[in-house]
Each structure stands twice: as C-alpha cells, then as structure tokens.
Design an enzyme around this catalytic site. Sequence first.
Site, PDB file in Angstrom:
ATOM      1  N   ILE A   1      41.051 -12.128 -21.089  1.00  0.00           N
ATOM      2  CA  ILE A   1      42.027 -11.229 -21.677  1.00  0.00           C
ATOM      3  C   ILE A   1      43.551 -11.900 -21.831  1.00  0.00           C
ATOM      4  O   ILE A   1      43.932 -11.458 -22.830  1.00  0.00           O
ATOM      5  CB  ILE A   1      42.119 -10.235 -20.300  1.00  0.00           C
ATOM      6  CG1 ILE A   1      41.115  -9.611 -20.168  1.00  0.00           C
ATOM      7  CG2 ILE A   1      43.479  -9.057 -20.857  1.00  0.00           C
ATOM      8  CD1 ILE A   1      41.281  -8.784 -18.659  1.00  0.00           C
TER       9      ILE A   1
ATOM     10  N   CYS B   1      46.510 -12.543 -14.193  1.00  0.00           N
ATOM     11  CA  CYS B   1      45.991 -13.413 -13.173  1.00  0.00           C
ATOM     12  C   CYS B   1      45.184 -12.597 -11.964  1.00  0.00           C
ATOM     13  O   CYS B   1      45.740 -11.475 -11.771  1.00  0.00           O
ATOM     14  CB  CYS B   1      47.055 -14.237 -12.654  1.00  0.00           C
ATOM     15  SG  CYS B   1      48.485 -13.369 -12.044  1.00  0.00           S
ATOM     16  N   PRO B   2      44.464 -13.066 -11.272  1.00  0.00           N
ATOM     17  CA  PRO B   2      43.675 -12.729 -10.035  1.00  0.00           C
ATOM     18  C   PRO B   2      44.750 -12.164  -8.835  1.00  0.00           C
ATOM     19  O   PRO B   2      45.965 -13.145  -8.839  1.00  0.00           O
ATOM     20  CB  PRO B   2      42.809 -13.608  -9.656  1.00  0.00           C
ATOM     21  CG  PRO B   2      42.957 -14.780  -9.923  1.00  0.00           C
ATOM     22  CD  PRO B   2      43.911 -14.738 -11.147  1.00  0.00           C
TER      23      PRO B   2
ATOM     24  N   ARG C   1      46.434  -6.280 -11.511  1.00  0.00           N
ATOM     25  CA  ARG C   1      46.193  -5.801 -10.298  1.00  0.00           C
ATOM     26  C   ARG C   1      47.517  -5.111  -9.756  1.00  0.00           C
ATOM     27  O   ARG C   1      48.723  -5.936 -10.035  1.00  0.00           O
ATOM     28  CB  ARG C   1      45.700  -6.766  -9.314  1.00  0.00           C
ATOM     29  CG  ARG C   1      44.241  -7.067  -9.420  1.00  0.00           C
ATOM     30  CD  ARG C   1      43.207  -5.842  -9.368  1.00  0.00           C
ATOM     31  NE  ARG C   1      41.907  -6.189  -9.356  1.00  0.00           N
ATOM     32  CZ  ARG C   1      41.211  -5.830 -10.501  1.00  0.00           C
ATOM     33  NH1 ARG C   1      41.727  -5.324 -11.429  1.00  0.00           N
ATOM     34  NH2 ARG C   1      40.016  -6.148 -10.745  1.00  0.00           N
TER      35      ARG C   1
ATOM     36  N   ASP D   1      49.219  -0.455 -16.053  1.00  0.00           N
ATOM     37  CA  ASP D   1      47.967   0.349 -15.957  1.00  0.00           C
ATOM     38  C   ASP D   1      47.331   0.113 -14.685  1.00  0.00           C
ATOM     39  O   ASP D   1      46.346   0.835 -14.502  1.00  0.00           O
ATOM     40  CB  ASP D   1      46.696  -0.395 -17.175  1.00  0.00           C
ATOM     41  CG  ASP D   1      45.790   0.337 -17.108  1.00  0.00           C
ATOM     42  OD1 ASP D   1      45.561   1.487 -17.636  1.00  0.00           O
ATOM     43  OD2 ASP D   1      44.679  -0.360 -16.830  1.00  0.00           O
TER      44      ASP D   1
ATOM     45  N   GLU E   1      45.465   3.262  -5.914  1.00  0.00           N
ATOM     46  CA  GLU E   1      44.748   4.251  -6.881  1.00  0.00           C
ATOM     47  C   GLU E   1      43.773   5.125  -6.296  1.00  0.00           C
ATOM     48  O   GLU E   1      42.930   4.547  -5.855  1.00  0.00           O
ATOM     49  CB  GLU E   1      44.304   3.275  -8.013  1.00  0.00           C
ATOM     50  CG  GLU E   1      45.276   2.229  -8.611  1.00  0.00           C
ATOM     51  CD  GLU E   1      44.803   1.362  -9.482  1.00  0.00           C
ATOM     52  OE1 GLU E   1      45.534   0.516 -10.300  1.00  0.00           O
ATOM     53  OE2 GLU E   1      43.375   1.065  -9.538  1.00  0.00           O
TER      54      GLU E   1
ATOM     55  N   HIS F   1      44.875   3.266 -14.846  1.00  0.00           N
ATOM     56  CA  HIS F   1      43.848   2.303 -14.847  1.00  0.00           C
ATOM     57  C   HIS F   1      42.545   2.439 -15.798  1.00  0.00           C
ATOM     58  O   HIS F   1      41.406   2.316 -15.301  1.00  0.00           O
ATOM     59  CB  HIS F   1      43.495   2.062 -13.623  1.00  0.00           C
ATOM     60  CG  HIS F   1      42.628   0.732 -13.141  1.00  0.00           C
ATOM     61  ND1 HIS F   1      42.735   0.489 -11.774  1.00  0.00           N
ATOM     62  CD2 HIS F   1      41.857   0.012 -13.805  1.00  0.00           C
ATOM     63  CE1 HIS F   1      42.114  -0.827 -11.914  1.00  0.00           C
ATOM     64  NE2 HIS F   1      41.627  -1.123 -13.098  1.00  0.00           N
TER      65      HIS F   1
END
Length: 317
Positions: free
Chosen positions: A160, A209-210, A238, A261, A266, A285
């Site tokens: 991405i 990034c994670p 995230r 997003d 959530e 999301h």
Amino acid sequence: MSLKIVVLDGFCLNPGDLDWSPLKALGELSIYDRTPAELVLQRAQGADVLLTNKTVLGAQQLAALPGLKYVGILATGTNVVDLQAAGDLGITVTNVPGYGPDAVAQMVFAHLLYHTQQVAQHHQAVVAGAWSQCADFCFTLSPLMSLSGKVMGIVGYGDIGSRVANIARAMGMRVLLHTRTERHDLAEGISWAPLEQLYREADVISLHCPLTAATEKMINQDSLQLLKPGVILINTARGGLVDENALATALNQGKLRAGVDVLSSEPPMPDNPLLNAKGVSISPHNAWATREARQKLLDIAVDNLRAFIGGDSVNQV
C-alpha cells in the site's frame, strides 16, 4: 467425504454482490452474516473448515472443536485467531495478503482531496444557494491546496505504501519515506528519512505500518508538536497508531487536518473524541471494500482452501 465449511461472518466480504459458488464447490457450506461470540461454538460444531473475518477464535474455542482442520482468515491481519493454540492443535491457518492495496491507496487520496479541494463542502454550499447568490463567478469557502511540490511523508513501505508513493509522485509530490531500516533502493523523488525528520518536513503524512508495541500511539502529543502547521494526516492502517485524544485536541485547535479510515475501536464508541472533532474526515474502515478488492479476497481465500485440500500450503501463517 465432503468437508463441512462454515463462514462465521461473511456479510462484510459479500453483502450479496459476489458469488459464493466456488467455495460451495469445495464442500458443504454454511454462511452466517455475523456470529456473536456466544454462538461461535454452536455454529462451528462439526466443522472441518472455518472462515472468519473479525470473529475471534481463541484458544478455548479452538480446543473445543476437535474436528477442526483449517481456519481461513478473510483478511490480512491474523490477530483474530490464536495462532499458537492453532499450531499446537494441528490446525492450519491461512490469511489473504495483498488483495486490496490499490483500493486502500485510492482511499488515501480520497481523504486527501476531500481536504485539499473541499468538493463535498462546496457542493453543500452550492445546493444551499451560495453560488446563486454570489457576486462573482466563483467562490471558495477557504483556501484550496495544490499537491504538486508538496512533501508526502509515508510511514511504512509495503504494497500500500509503495502505491501511495507512486500516486504522490504522479501528482508532483516529493516523497519522504520512513521504514524500520533505512532504504537506499528507491525511485527518483522518493527518499528515506528518520521519523522525526518526516514529521517536521511533510505537508501530508500517510500511515501504512503495522500496529506493534513500537508503533502504538506513534501519533501522540509529542509527535503532533513536531508537525508543520496545517499538515494533513491520513490513517488507513490501524486506529491504534493514533492517540485519538491528542489528535482531537490538535484538530480542535486548528493545528492540522486529518482523514481516517480506522479507529481504535470499531464500531466506535459514541464518545470517541474524533467523531466531533474539527477538520477531520472519517470513513468506516471501508478502504479495502471495493467490489474488485472483495472479489480478489474471495478468490484468494478459495484458492488457499483448495490448495490445502490438495495437500499444499498457500498463505499459511
């Protein structure tokens, strides 16, 4: 003997516009739109294969399903399944990587252009009569912003992040990239930078990034103080990467704008501070959820299971 396949939460992937038949061809298929925690074991009893997107399968639940052979995660993230417990029980777990980088990159620029071009705000003003009553042939509610010549800061450079960089370059932006290890193999107009430099120099910051112990709440009161006035922060990665209270405070003070997003929980709690903050755009999301990306996700999930049935291992985690 036919495999018993249960999809625990299929609605987000397929609200009715995709075809489940390739999965149905692999066994006896049951599909639930959503499965609350208290019904997981009831619906999963006797299943050889479980497919889940966000329905959690913890150690206790996996241990209570002795016939379970395979869990297919209908997403890239694997945190919904206890992988250690699955491994101990001999259950194969797969995920679906790389199904929607184009869709997510597209959403990055949807949020960015929302703020720079203000199409939605101007549309609302026009239909409310502001243009009809205008003394000039045009008007702007607040200054618009050209992206050419601006600096796009990208944190993370997977599928991405790299697509976002390419789009940014096509729009005439210079890209500053931050990854855990310094990168030198980068295209013209893209350069690696320490995180603090990226914070200080970027006009736009996009997170890719994670979420780890090192990146949790990386956008916080301290890092926000390093940013240029008027910077635009985009988060399609995230929600936990952002201290939402700190961001809301900075937004309400007019220090920056943001497009997100993802949120820390959530669906969000009604008191999430970003829901009523100034200068923020929020999508639910769904950056990943173009029909094309969902079709690709389903295709990969079916291929994963088909390979498992054939004795192969594809996208095992």
